[in-house]
Design a protein around this motif. Structure first.
Motif, PDB file in Angstrom:
ATOM      1  N   ALA A 100    -105.632 -19.359 125.911  1.00  8.08           N
ATOM      2  CA  ALA A 100    -105.452 -18.506 124.734  1.00  8.08           C
ATOM      3  C   ALA A 100    -106.011 -17.103 124.982  1.00  8.08           C
ATOM      4  O   ALA A 100    -105.641 -16.160 124.292  1.00  8.08           O
ATOM      5  N   GLY A 101    -106.892 -17.004 125.978  1.00  8.75           N
ATOM      6  CA  GLY A 101    -107.424 -15.688 126.323  1.00  8.75           C
ATOM      7  C   GLY A 101    -106.328 -14.728 126.750  1.00  8.75           C
ATOM      8  O   GLY A 101    -106.388 -13.526 126.467  1.00  8.75           O
TER       9      GLY A 101
ATOM     10  N   VAL B 103    -112.975  -8.810 124.504  1.00  9.22           N
ATOM     11  CA  VAL B 103    -114.184  -9.635 124.598  1.00  9.22           C
ATOM     12  C   VAL B 103    -113.860 -11.087 124.254  1.00  9.22           C
ATOM     13  O   VAL B 103    -114.294 -12.023 124.942  1.00  9.22           O
ATOM     14  N   ALA B 104    -113.086 -11.284 123.183  1.00 11.35           N
ATOM     15  CA  ALA B 104    -112.694 -12.639 122.800  1.00 11.35           C
ATOM     16  C   ALA B 104    -111.848 -13.288 123.902  1.00 11.35           C
ATOM     17  O   ALA B 104    -111.998 -14.483 124.189  1.00 11.35           O
ATOM     18  N   ALA B 105    -110.970 -12.499 124.524  1.00  7.82           N
ATOM     19  CA  ALA B 105    -110.168 -13.020 125.630  1.00  7.82           C
ATOM     20  C   ALA B 105    -111.063 -13.471 126.776  1.00  7.82           C
ATOM     21  O   ALA B 105    -110.843 -14.526 127.383  1.00  7.82           O
ATOM     22  N   MET B 106    -112.074 -12.677 127.084  1.00  9.02           N
ATOM     23  CA  MET B 106    -113.004 -13.018 128.154  1.00  9.02           C
ATOM     24  C   MET B 106    -113.728 -14.330 127.852  1.00  9.02           C
ATOM     25  O   MET B 106    -113.843 -15.207 128.725  1.00  9.02           O
ATOM     26  N   VAL B 107    -114.193 -14.476 126.614  1.00  6.68           N
ATOM     27  CA  VAL B 107    -114.916 -15.700 126.232  1.00  6.68           C
ATOM     28  C   VAL B 107    -114.018 -16.928 126.387  1.00  6.68           C
ATOM     29  O   VAL B 107    -114.425 -17.958 126.940  1.00  6.68           O
ATOM     30  N   LEU B 108    -112.776 -16.810 125.917  1.00  5.70           N
ATOM     31  CA  LEU B 108    -111.860 -17.949 126.004  1.00  5.70           C
ATOM     32  C   LEU B 108    -111.476 -18.273 127.442  1.00  5.70           C
ATOM     33  O   LEU B 108    -111.398 -19.441 127.832  1.00  5.70           O
ATOM     34  N   LEU B 109    -111.244 -17.246 128.228  1.00  9.28           N
ATOM     35  CA  LEU B 109    -110.843 -17.470 129.618  1.00  9.28           C
ATOM     36  C   LEU B 109    -111.968 -18.102 130.432  1.00  9.28           C
ATOM     37  O   LEU B 109    -111.727 -18.995 131.255  1.00  9.28           O
ATOM     38  N   THR B 110    -113.191 -17.636 130.223  1.00 11.46           N
ATOM     39  CA  THR B 110    -114.318 -18.216 130.955  1.00 11.46           C
ATOM     40  C   THR B 110    -114.568 -19.657 130.528  1.00 11.46           C
ATOM     41  O   THR B 110    -115.143 -20.441 131.273  1.00 11.46           O
TER      42      THR B 110
ATOM     43  N   ALA C 120    -113.858 -10.465 133.980  1.00 12.57           N
ATOM     44  CA  ALA C 120    -113.353  -9.111 134.225  1.00 12.57           C
ATOM     45  C   ALA C 120    -112.811  -8.410 132.984  1.00 12.57           C
ATOM     46  O   ALA C 120    -112.840  -7.173 132.933  1.00 12.57           O
ATOM     47  N   PRO C 121    -112.284  -9.111 131.951  1.00 11.58           N
ATOM     48  CA  PRO C 121    -111.865  -8.377 130.752  1.00 11.58           C
ATOM     49  C   PRO C 121    -112.982  -7.575 130.097  1.00 11.58           C
ATOM     50  O   PRO C 121    -112.710  -6.731 129.240  1.00 11.58           O
ATOM     51  N   ALA C 122    -114.216  -7.835 130.501  1.00  9.62           N
ATOM     52  CA  ALA C 122    -115.320  -7.017 129.988  1.00  9.62           C
ATOM     53  C   ALA C 122    -115.146  -5.558 130.383  1.00  9.62           C
ATOM     54  O   ALA C 122    -115.631  -4.651 129.683  1.00  9.62           O
TER      55      ALA C 122
END
Length: 230
Positions: free
Chosen positions: A114-115, A102-109, A196-198
Motif C-alpha cells: 500500500a506504500g 512518510v506514510a508510504a515509507m512506514v508501510l513499505l518498511t 528512501a521515501p524519507a
C-alpha cells in the motif's frame, strides 16, 4: 512569450522536479519496477493485465491510478488556482505531500505494498500543484511534455518563428531537477531501501517551509504575472 521569470518559479520548480525524480527512482528500483511520479506505464500494465485475463495483477495496479487522481484532486481542493500564483496554500499542499511520503515509507518498511499507492497519491498531489505560467504548461513530476514542448519550439524556430528563450530555460531547469533528483533517489534507495521515501518527504517539507517563509516575507511579490490556460 515570457517577458520575465520570477526567481521563485525556477527555484521552486527545480526543487519540485527533484522531489519527483527521487520518488520515481525509488519506485522504479523498489516498487516492482513501477514509476510513481507519473502513471502512464502503470496504466499500460493494467491494460496488459486485462488482456492477459490477470485480474489479480489489474487489481494490484489499478489503485495506484486512482490514488494519483485523488492526490491531484486534493491538490486542486487545497490550492484552487488554475494558474501559478504563489501563496501559503502551496505550503499546506507540500506538507500533505510530505506526510504521504512518510506514510508510504512506514508501510513499505512494514512490508505493505500500500506504500506504493500512497507514493503515487503524493505525486498526483504534486502534479496538480501547478498548471500554467504565461501560457506555458508547467509540470514537475514527468518530463515527457517538457521535452515535447522543447522539440516543438525548436521546430517552430526552424520555420522562422520566434524562440521563447525564457520558456526554454524554465523547461531545462525542470528537466535538470528531475534528473538530479533521480540520481539522489537511486543512491538513497541503495543505502536506505524502503526508508528512501524519507528523502522526497524531507524535500517536500523543506519546500513547504521555504514557501511559507517567502510568502510571509514578500506577500506583495508572489504572483507569477499574467497567466492563461493553454
Amino acid at each position: 512569450m515570457m517577458t520575465k521569470l520570477p526567481r521563485w518559479v525556477e527555484v521552486g520548480g527545480f526543487g519540485l522536479a527533484a522531489v519527483a525524480g527521487a520518488a520515481n527512482a525509488v519506485g522504479l528500483l523498489g516498487f516492482r519496477h513501477q514509476a510513481v511520479s507519473h502513471v502512464t506505464g502503470t496504466a499500460t500494465l493494467v491494460g496488459l493485465a486485462v488482456a492477459d485475463g490477470d485480474g489479480a495483477a489489474a487489481a494490484r495496479l489499478a489503485p495506484a491510478l486512482l490514488a494519483f487522481v485523488l492526490g491531484a484532486a486534493a491538490s486542486g481542493a487545497i490550492v484552487g488556482h488554475a494558474a501559478l500564483r504563489l501563496d501559503r496554500r502551496y505550503a499546506v499542499a507540500l506538507l500533505a505531500e510530505s506526510a504521504l511520503f512518510v506514510a508510504a515509507m512506514v508501510l513499505l518498511t512494514a512490508g505493505s505494498t500500500a506504500g506504493h499507492v500512497l507514493a503515487s497519491a503524493a505525486c498526483g498531489l504534486q502534479n496538480g500543484l501547478v498548471s500554467t505560467y504565461s501560457g506555458a504548461v508547467v509540470r514537475t513530476t514527468h518530463v515527457t511534455g517538457l521535452l515535447t514542448d522543447l522539440g516543438t519550439m525548436i521546430g517552430h524556430r526552424v520555420r522562422g518563428r520566434p524562440f521563447d528563450r525564457r520558456r526554454a530555460v524554465l523547461y531545462l531547469v525542470l528537466i535538470s531537477g528531475f534528473v538530479l533528483g533521480g540520481a539522489v533517489g537511486a543512491v538513497s534507495y541503495r543505502d536506505l531501501r524502503f526508508a528512501a521515501p524519507a528523502v522526497p518527504a524531507a524535500g517536500a517539507a523543506g519546500l513547504a517551509a521555504a514557501c511559507w517563509a517567502y510568502v510571509g516575507r514578500t506577500p506583495a511579490t508572489t504572483e507569477a504575472g499574467p497567466s492563461s490556460q493553454p
